[in-house]
Design a protein around this motif. Structure first.
Motif, mmCIF file in Angstrom:
data_model
loop_
_atom_site.group_PDB
_atom_site.id
_atom_site.type_symbol
_atom_site.label_atom_id
_atom_site.label_comp_id
_atom_site.label_asym_id
_atom_site.label_seq_id
_atom_site.Cartn_x
_atom_site.Cartn_y
_atom_site.Cartn_z
ATOM 1 N N LEU A 156 19.675 16.134 20.838
ATOM 2 C CA LEU A 156 18.988 14.904 20.440
ATOM 3 C C LEU A 156 17.635 14.762 21.136
ATOM 4 N N MET A 157 17.596 14.989 22.442
ATOM 5 C CA MET A 157 16.375 14.731 23.209
ATOM 6 C C MET A 157 15.297 15.789 23.012
ATOM 7 N N PHE A 158 15.692 17.046 22.852
ATOM 8 C CA PHE A 158 14.705 18.120 22.799
ATOM 9 C C PHE A 158 14.559 18.747 21.415
ATOM 10 N N GLY A 159 15.403 18.391 20.466
ATOM 11 C CA GLY A 159 15.297 18.926 19.116
ATOM 12 C C GLY A 159 15.575 20.416 19.034
ATOM 13 N N VAL A 160 16.573 20.889 19.771
ATOM 14 C CA VAL A 160 16.930 22.311 19.796
ATOM 15 C C VAL A 160 18.399 22.457 19.416
ATOM 16 N N LYS A 161 18.835 23.693 19.208
ATOM 17 C CA LYS A 161 20.244 23.991 18.951
ATOM 18 C C LYS A 161 20.834 24.649 20.194
ATOM 19 N N VAL A 162 21.970 24.132 20.640
ATOM 20 C CA VAL A 162 22.617 24.615 21.862
ATOM 21 C C VAL A 162 23.682 25.641 21.499
ATOM 22 N N ASP A 163 23.673 26.760 22.216
ATOM 23 C CA ASP A 163 24.662 27.812 22.009
ATOM 24 C C ASP A 163 25.914 27.544 22.835
ATOM 25 N N SER A 164 25.745 27.259 24.134
ATOM 26 C CA SER A 164 26.905 27.009 24.993
ATOM 27 C C SER A 164 26.516 26.102 26.152
#
Length: 97
Positions: free
Chosen positions: A48-56
């Motif tokens: 939400l805050m950084f607009g990225v996709k998290v892997d783990s």
């Protein structure tokens, strides 16, 4: 969980030699988080805050150090640290002075 609570999950980025090397090499960032935060909450907050996709997400509890204050012994607070790895193609720019 609403967006305001998710934004309060992350307290601050942890900037050290180890975390900087991990960010450059493995797209892995380190954050200080609320003690009650879960992996899913941390993942949602970073996305939400950084607009990225998290892997783990990996989390660990850091024990507070015992410190001497004059003639009295005290102890720093325990805190929680989260290692967040991003999916390929995503990056977070942390401004460090």
């Amino acid at each position: 969980m609403n967006q305001i609570e998710l934004m309060r999950t992350l307290i601050a980025p942890v900037v050290s030699e180890k975390s900087t090397a991990g960010a450059e090499k493995n797209r892995q960032f380190v954050f200080r988080v609320k003690p009650a935060a879960s992996k899913l909450q941390i993942k949602s907050a970073v996305e939400l805050m950084f607009g990225v996709k998290v892997d783990s997400v990996r989390i660990l509890n850091v024990k507070g150090k015992s410190k001497r204050f004059g003639r009295f012994m005290g102890q720093r607070s325990d805190w929680k640290k989260a290692y967040v790895k991003l999916k390929p193609g995503f990056d977070i720019e942390l401004a460090v002075n």
